[in-house]
Scaffold this motif. Structure first.
Motif, short mmCIF file in Angstrom:
data_model
loop_
_atom_site.label_atom_id
_atom_site.label_comp_id
_atom_site.label_asym_id
_atom_site.label_seq_id
_atom_site.Cartn_x
_atom_site.Cartn_y
_atom_site.Cartn_z
N THR A 63 0.89 -6.00 3.77
CA THR A 63 0.71 -4.67 4.35
C THR A 63 0.77 -4.78 5.87
O THR A 63 0.85 -5.88 6.43
CB THR A 63 -0.64 -4.06 3.95
OG1 THR A 63 -1.70 -4.85 4.52
CG2 THR A 63 -0.80 -4.03 2.43
N ALA B 241 -4.56 -1.95 -0.45
CA ALA B 241 -3.93 -2.93 -1.34
C ALA B 241 -4.97 -3.70 -2.15
O ALA B 241 -4.75 -4.00 -3.33
CB ALA B 241 -3.07 -3.90 -0.53
N LYS C 145 -4.35 -0.26 5.54
CA LYS C 145 -3.45 -0.46 4.40
C LYS C 145 -3.84 -1.71 3.62
O LYS C 145 -3.68 -1.74 2.38
CB LYS C 145 -2.01 -0.53 4.89
CG LYS C 145 -1.49 0.79 5.44
CD LYS C 145 -0.02 0.74 5.81
CE LYS C 145 0.48 2.10 6.30
NZ LYS C 145 1.91 2.08 6.64
N THR D 168 -0.24 6.08 2.95
CA THR D 168 -0.46 5.09 1.90
C THR D 168 -0.25 5.77 0.55
O THR D 168 -0.41 6.99 0.42
CB THR D 168 -1.88 4.51 1.96
OG1 THR D 168 -2.84 5.57 1.86
CG2 THR D 168 -2.10 3.77 3.27
N ALA E 18 0.81 -1.22 0.00
CA ALA E 18 0.00 0.00 0.00
C ALA E 18 0.84 1.26 0.00
O ALA E 18 0.30 2.36 -0.05
CB ALA E 18 -0.94 0.01 1.21
#
Length: 327
Positions: free
Chosen positions: A173, A182, A178, A319, A151
């Motif tokens: 992640t 992803a 996160k 992120t 991420a």
């Protein structure tokens, strides 16, 4: 003009200062650029700390990649005024400023499919991903790609490039937020390193085979777990050590399991094979035009927020990409 400068080494929030400085003057073969957007990279934090492999003289302005508008050329060469370009300003005069200069030979046209912030976040991260996955690891359609920090800025580029290449992408992640990012990026499987067993999950997902290619910008424990779930004739791409620990690979382990450890210092291609960098940019521009890649810009920050933004990237609190927008 206004420019952020580092007057002593330390944490970004403590050592970056927004100064009023004279406008830069382009030399022969250089372009004067008005910065439209400047991407924040982890090396910007390392530069502030004095921990990067390059240590510019103090004071210096961080910011190693920008999307900018050409204002003027230092001689008769270079892009035309008004052109929208991608550039890597040479330190000590980086891109966290209203104006900067760059060598005309390294300037590239900004992809029309991307806005200023997205374009600013394209060059280093996606070039690194493309060279790592295609030039170094020779990723093939149908292979399994394991991406650490999926991420993050570097990892998110590798995820998109892996999917564009026809790979099955497993993203690692840290944390539920996160992990959700992803999944939105297109990962076929997401592993939360805080709660999941990376090695067991990868082996289960691949029927015991393991990952064909590992993209590792983290190092440390991420690397150690990767080689425990690497496939026969797998390839580990060592991109960086954002986790803070440089692993010491056991070469006997690589021998016994028949996998390769591939180093990637993308910056070397700028001096060793600049034609390959331009060819990669054409490929990335085409992928962007088709919608296959699009930098994930999580924050667009005004110029006066740059120091705090670099600190958030340094602390691993972001992120995708954080981009400074001076104008």
């Amino acid at each position: 003009m206004k420019a952020w400068r580092v007057h002593e080494n330390g944490e970004p929030r403590e050592v970056m200062r927004l100064d009023e400085v004279p406008d830069p003057v382009p030399g022969p073969g250089q372009l004067l650029l008005r910065v439209r957007a400047a991407n924040v990279n982890f090396p910007d934090a390392l530069l502030c700390r004095g921990q990067y492999q390059v240590r510019p003289p103090l004071p210096f302005t961080p910011g190693v990649e920008v999307c900018a508008e050409v204002v003027a050329a230092g001689d008769a060469t270079g892009a035309q005024p008004g052109a929208r370009v991608l550039a890597q300003p040479p330190l000590p005069g980086g891109g966290f400023a209203e104006l900067t200069v760059a060598d005309s030979a390294g300037v590239l046209p900004a992809p029309e499919a991307l806005d200023d912030a997205e374009a600013a976040a394209l060059h280093i991260g996606y070039q690194t991903g493309w060279f790592g996955l295609h030039r170094r690891a020779r990723l093939q359609p149908g292979e399994t790609l394991l991406v650490h920090a999926a991420a993050g800025g570097v990892g998110s580029a590798a995820v998109q490039l892996g999917k564009a290449a026809g790979a099955t992408v497993i993203g690692v992640t840290g944390g539920a937020e996160k992990a959700a990012v992803a999944r939105e990026l297109g990962c076929d499987l997401v592993i939360d390193r805080h709660t999941d067993d990376i090695v067991a999950t990868v082996k289960e997902a691949t029927g015991g085979r393991g990952a064909d290619v590992v993209y590792d910008p983290v190092g440390g424990d991420a690397y150690a777990k990767s080689v425990k779930c690497i496939a026969f004739e797998g390839r580990v791409i060592v991109v960086g050590f954002a986790g803070g620990t440089v692993p010491a690979p056991g070469l006997n382990h690589a021998l016994v399991k028949n996998y390769s450890i591939l180093g990637l210092h993308w910056g070397l291609y700028n001096t060793k094979d600049p034609a390959a960098v331009r060819a990669c940019h054409e490929e990335l521009t085409g992928l962007a035009a088709r919608g296959a890649i699009k930098p994930l810009v999580s924050e667009r920050v005004p110029l006066d927020g740059a120091a705090a933004a670099v600190q958030r990237v340094a602390d691993g609190l972001t992120t995708g990409r954080v981009v400074i927008t001076p104008n």
